[in-house]
Enzyme design. Structure first.
Site, PDB file in Angstrom:
ATOM      1  N   LYS A 140       0.784  -1.095  -0.007  1.00 54.90           N
ATOM      2  CA  LYS A 140       0.024  -0.155   0.139  1.00 54.90           C
ATOM      3  C   LYS A 140       0.856   1.061  -0.042  1.00 54.90           C
ATOM      4  O   LYS A 140       1.793   1.363   0.908  1.00 54.90           O
ATOM      5  CB  LYS A 140      -0.975   0.064   1.188  1.00 54.90           C
ATOM      6  CG  LYS A 140      -2.042  -0.898   1.269  1.00 54.90           C
ATOM      7  CD  LYS A 140      -3.065  -0.739   0.386  1.00 54.90           C
ATOM      8  CE  LYS A 140      -4.275  -1.662   0.540  1.00 54.90           C
ATOM      9  NZ  LYS A 140      -5.347  -1.324  -0.379  1.00 54.90           N
ATOM     10  N   ASP A 160      -0.617  -1.045  -4.519  1.00 56.23           N
ATOM     11  CA  ASP A 160      -1.804  -0.556  -4.510  1.00 56.23           C
ATOM     12  C   ASP A 160      -1.730   0.924  -3.866  1.00 56.23           C
ATOM     13  O   ASP A 160      -1.336   1.260  -3.074  1.00 56.23           O
ATOM     14  CB  ASP A 160      -2.823  -1.405  -3.579  1.00 56.23           C
ATOM     15  CG  ASP A 160      -4.307  -0.732  -3.726  1.00 56.23           C
ATOM     16  OD1 ASP A 160      -4.401   0.119  -4.549  1.00 56.23           O
ATOM     17  OD2 ASP A 160      -5.031  -1.550  -2.992  1.00 56.23           O
ATOM     18  N   GLU A 173      -2.094  -0.852  -9.018  1.00 51.43           N
ATOM     19  CA  GLU A 173      -3.549  -0.991  -8.709  1.00 51.43           C
ATOM     20  C   GLU A 173      -3.969   0.611  -8.448  1.00 51.43           C
ATOM     21  O   GLU A 173      -3.489   1.330  -7.534  1.00 51.43           O
ATOM     22  CB  GLU A 173      -3.764  -1.781  -7.674  1.00 51.43           C
ATOM     23  CG  GLU A 173      -5.439  -1.926  -7.157  1.00 51.43           C
ATOM     24  CD  GLU A 173      -5.605  -2.831  -5.953  1.00 51.43           C
ATOM     25  OE1 GLU A 173      -4.719  -3.711  -5.774  1.00 51.43           O
ATOM     26  OE2 GLU A 173      -6.856  -3.074  -5.607  1.00 51.43           O
ATOM     27  N   ASP A 226      -9.369  -0.685  -9.431  1.00 54.00           N
ATOM     28  CA  ASP A 226     -10.069  -1.290  -8.234  1.00 54.00           C
ATOM     29  C   ASP A 226     -11.238  -0.247  -8.254  1.00 54.00           C
ATOM     30  O   ASP A 226     -12.307  -0.489  -8.731  1.00 54.00           O
ATOM     31  CB  ASP A 226      -8.945  -1.263  -7.394  1.00 54.00           C
ATOM     32  CG  ASP A 226      -9.795  -1.545  -6.002  1.00 54.00           C
ATOM     33  OD1 ASP A 226     -11.116  -1.983  -6.104  1.00 54.00           O
ATOM     34  OD2 ASP A 226      -9.328  -1.677  -4.802  1.00 54.00           O
ATOM     35  N   LYS A 252     -14.535  -7.118  -6.672  1.00 49.08           N
ATOM     36  CA  LYS A 252     -14.925  -7.211  -5.140  1.00 49.08           C
ATOM     37  C   LYS A 252     -16.235  -7.149  -5.068  1.00 49.08           C
ATOM     38  O   LYS A 252     -16.915  -6.402  -5.688  1.00 49.08           O
ATOM     39  CB  LYS A 252     -14.342  -6.044  -4.395  1.00 49.08           C
ATOM     40  CG  LYS A 252     -12.767  -5.817  -4.423  1.00 49.08           C
ATOM     41  CD  LYS A 252     -12.519  -4.647  -3.582  1.00 49.08           C
ATOM     42  CE  LYS A 252     -10.689  -4.625  -3.438  1.00 49.08           C
ATOM     43  NZ  LYS A 252     -10.263  -3.285  -3.045  1.00 49.08           N
ATOM     44  N   ASP A 283      -6.300 -11.806  -4.085  1.00 53.14           N
ATOM     45  CA  ASP A 283      -6.064 -10.723  -2.934  1.00 53.14           C
ATOM     46  C   ASP A 283      -7.131 -10.899  -1.860  1.00 53.14           C
ATOM     47  O   ASP A 283      -7.967  -9.805  -1.841  1.00 53.14           O
ATOM     48  CB  ASP A 283      -6.085  -9.159  -3.579  1.00 53.14           C
ATOM     49  CG  ASP A 283      -5.752  -8.197  -2.663  1.00 53.14           C
ATOM     50  OD1 ASP A 283      -5.154  -8.595  -1.539  1.00 53.14           O
ATOM     51  OD2 ASP A 283      -6.263  -7.100  -2.871  1.00 53.14           O
TER      52      ASP A 283
HETATM   53 MG    MG Z   1      -7.319  -1.631  -4.033  1.00 51.73          MG
END
Ligand code: MG
Length: 363
Positions: free
Chosen positions: A162, A190, A218, A243, A267, A321
């Site tokens: 991240k 990400d 991402e 995303d 997601k 993930d």
């Molecule tokens: Mg993400």
């Protein structure tokens, strides 16, 4: 099997280490559990976390949407008619993706129980085990290095880093983490919308010039900045993944057709559950675009549903993930999928296979 009641529970699990992204810091997995009862005694479980800065949903808004609108529409419906139920859920109101997702997860759990089969078998079959990456939260470089070292020691071979706080520090974070993990683990970045398009090209060109091979980057830019994503994709070799830009089928088609990104992150909390996630996985596969299955910071009920989908759609969903449950200090959900570091194993019991949930606070 007819739906007779929908009620709620709350489930909290403390994290092993605080979860930090460019958007937020969290120290607990807090799930709203949606429990659907039926006239034959079977119970379906679904869940959703509150992610106001991503989906706009809170636990309160999810409960209000279900009580006011979804529940009156769903009571009396027959679980055998799964398409009719998911259509009812999706068309009852706009937005409210987390409420829709939690309801669909519970309904699909019941559908598996109705047919006495684990969900992945009904969705297409496959091998009921997956290997997930692990998230390294954005922090001081020393903390990220120590978290990465622990992840390597735990056997993870893909780390999702991240970043997205400060461009120069982010570049340094990636250079140091790459030096640490080279030959041991792949890196996914990400950025959580934290960079501009030009910053992303600037950083990615440095990585590429230094032979830092990243599996993907991402969501570097804001969710609605499709032209920024396109600007980046046109200028770098590293695969770019959407995303927060990819919630629904229309967005995914636009992202793929316009060569805006190379990979789609699915997601359930964005798609509003399993039915639209199936559509996105199938469309992406038919357009030769790989997908990742991801999750929010959420526990093992919702993530198990995502894992069942990923197993059944493995031709399309090649990147996993789903580390949410493994970030918790324990898993209060007994039965169901098991999450042990990188290894995810699905239950062969019907539906999601959940036997009971310890510490569930009924609301
Ligand atoms: Mg993400």
């Amino acid at each position: 099997m007819k739906i007779t009641n929908i009620r709620f529970g709350k489930l909290s699990v403390p994290l092993i280490t605080p979860f930090k992204t460019a958007l937020r810091t969290v120290d607990c997995i807090n799930d709203l559990v949606v429990i659907i009862e039926t006239d034959c005694g079977s119970i379906g479980y679904g869940s959703a976390p509150a992610t106001p800065v991503i989906t706009g949903d809170t636990h309160g808004s999810i409960m209000a949407a279900i009580d006011d609108l979804f529940k009156p529409n769903l009571l009396g419906m027959d679980v055998a008619n799964i398409s009719q139920i998911t259509q009812t859920i999706q068309s009852a109101m706009i937005g409210n993706y987390s409420a829709k997702a939690a309801l669909e997860i519970a309904v699909y759990d019941l559908w598996g129980k109705l047919h006495n089969a684990p969900l992945y078998k009904l969705l297409g079959g496959g091998t009921p085990s997956l290997s997930t990456d692990v998230t390294i939260s954005v922090d001081h470089i020393d903390k990220m290095i120590s978290d990465a070292n622990r992840a390597l020691a735990d056997g993870f071979d893909i780390l999702k880093i991240k970043i997205g706080k400060d461009i120069e520090q982010d570049i340094e974070r990636v250079i140091q983490l790459h030096a640490l993990t080279k030959g041991k683990a792949q890196l996914r970045l990400d950025v959580n919308q934290g960079w501009t398009a030009k910053q992303t090209v600037y950083a990615t060109r440095q990585f590429e010039a230094q032979n830092i091979h990243l599996e993907l980057i991402e969501q570097p830019v804001k969710a609605d900045d499709f032209s920024g994503l396109k600007y980046i994709s046109d200028r770098v070799c590293t695969p770019i993944m959407a995303d927060e830009s990819a919630f629904n089928v229309k967005q995914v088609v636009e992202l793929i057709h316009g060569n805006v990104v190379d990979i789609i992150n699915i997601k359930l909390m964005k798609t509003g559950g399993i039915s639209n996630a199936i559509k996105i996985a199938d469309i992406a596969a038919s357009l030769d675009t790989p997908c990742m299955i991801g999750c929010m910071l959420e526990g093992s009920i919702g993530v198990a549903a995502a894992a069942h989908l990923a197993v059944a759609k493995s031709h399309s969903i090649s990147k996993i993930d789903l580390d949410g449950p493994a970030l918790g200090q324990y898993d209060p959900v007994v039965g169901g999928a098991s999450f042990d570091k990188s290894a995810i194993k699905l239950s062969e019991a019907p539906g999601l296979g959940i036997e009971r949930i310890d510490g569930l606070i009924e609301l």
